[in-house]
Write an enzyme that holds these catalytic residues in place. Structure first.
Site, PDB file in Angstrom:
ATOM      1  N   LEU A 139      -2.792  -7.850  -3.647  1.00 15.80           N
ATOM      2  CA  LEU A 139      -3.356  -7.857  -2.302  1.00 15.80           C
ATOM      3  C   LEU A 139      -3.895  -6.463  -2.027  1.00 15.80           C
ATOM      4  O   LEU A 139      -3.317  -5.470  -2.471  1.00 15.80           O
ATOM      5  CB  LEU A 139      -2.290  -8.209  -1.256  1.00 15.80           C
ATOM      6  N   ASP A 140      -5.005  -6.394  -1.293  1.00 15.79           N
ATOM      7  CA  ASP A 140      -5.528  -5.096  -0.891  1.00 15.79           C
ATOM      8  C   ASP A 140      -4.446  -4.309  -0.163  1.00 15.79           C
ATOM      9  O   ASP A 140      -3.585  -4.889   0.507  1.00 15.79           O
ATOM     10  CB  ASP A 140      -6.730  -5.252   0.045  1.00 15.79           C
ATOM     11  N   MET A 141      -4.520  -2.985  -0.260  1.00 14.84           N
ATOM     12  CA  MET A 141      -3.531  -2.138   0.393  1.00 14.84           C
ATOM     13  C   MET A 141      -3.389  -2.481   1.876  1.00 14.84           C
ATOM     14  O   MET A 141      -2.281  -2.525   2.416  1.00 14.84           O
ATOM     15  CB  MET A 141      -3.925  -0.663   0.240  1.00 14.84           C
ATOM     16  N   THR A 167      -3.962  -5.275   3.395  1.00 16.77           N
ATOM     17  CA  THR A 167      -3.581  -6.669   3.636  1.00 16.77           C
ATOM     18  C   THR A 167      -2.077  -6.835   3.510  1.00 16.77           C
ATOM     19  O   THR A 167      -1.446  -6.260   2.615  1.00 16.77           O
ATOM     20  CB  THR A 167      -4.279  -7.594   2.621  1.00 16.77           C
ATOM     21  N   ARG A 212     -13.109 -10.011   2.949  1.00 20.65           N
ATOM     22  CA  ARG A 212     -13.626  -8.951   3.806  1.00 20.65           C
ATOM     23  C   ARG A 212     -15.156  -8.911   3.771  1.00 20.65           C
ATOM     24  O   ARG A 212     -15.812  -8.802   4.813  1.00 20.65           O
ATOM     25  CB  ARG A 212     -13.033  -7.612   3.360  1.00 20.65           C
TER      26      ARG A 212
END
Length: 220
Positions: free
Chosen positions: A60-62, A64, A163
């Protein structure tokens, strides 16, 4: 921009057995170590301090938050990774976006590629981009605040897919400092974070094949 991970107050474990561990990743924490000594703190290393055999399957993106699964041992990591590659893993995210989304539901089918001069940003590119598909459903609309809560299903799993797709739709995610720097919260009292959460995850158990599903409460 400096890296300031949330303090390690203990792991939020949703499921644990001999094959895998499912956790809630907090917003602001990397999934895996980043480049540089100051970016080593991450969910994977925090988990491995407790279960040394836990290996990352997806990220997961930082910014998120939400559900992330790790395989216990190389064989389980491979089995879970294969489930993601074969699109047997079912993921649902929830987000709050800028603006009032007109359609109740729809698909965003736009090819994505890394924007190399502006890494880690991604961008839509019809010439060289990889096929990318996101399905969305409106959960609620706030006409006063000009915000919309949406449920998101990424059919493909490109970097920053949700995003960039929402940005291309004209509704960037609230608090997305990379793609929507003009709005980082919902008001003076709101936490400064990206309003994107991995709320549901479903996949076949890597040992038994039994369908598994987990849900995580949306924190915004």
């Amino acid at each position: 921009m400096g890296y300031h991970p949330p303090p390690d107050t203990g792991l939020d474990v949703v499921h644990l057995d001999e094959a895998m561990v499912v956790l809630n990743k907090p917003a602001g924490l990397l999934s895996v170590p980043g480049r540089g000594d100051d970016r080593q703190d991450c969910l994977a290393l925090r988990v491995q301090q407790r279960w040394a055999d836990a290996l990352i399957v997806h990220r997961l993106d930082m910014a998120t938050s939400g559900l992330l699964v790790m395989g216990r041992g190389a064989a389980m990591q491979r089995a879970l990774s294969l489930a993601f590659e074969q699109r047997l893993a079912d993921k649902r995210y929830e987000a709050i976006v800028h603006g009032v989304v007109a359609d109740d539901a729809g698909e965003i089918d736009l090819p994505l590629i890394t924007d190399w001069p502006h890494r880690p940003r991604q961008m839509v590119c019809f010439e060289r981009g990889k096929p990318s598909l996101t399905r969305f459903t409106v959960v609620s609309r706030d006409e006063v605040a000009q915000r919309t809560r949406v449920s998101l299903e990424p059919v493909t799993g490109r970097s920053h897919q949700l995003r960039v797709h929402l940005l291309a739709l004209g509704h960037p995610i609230v608090g997305d400092e990379l793609y929507a720097p003009q709005g980082v919260g919902l008001g003076a009292d709101a936490p400064v974070r990206m309003h994107l959460h991995a709320a549901e995850l479903g996949l076949p158990h890597p040992l038994s094949g039994e369908p598994m599903r987990w849900r995580s409460e949306v924190p915004f």
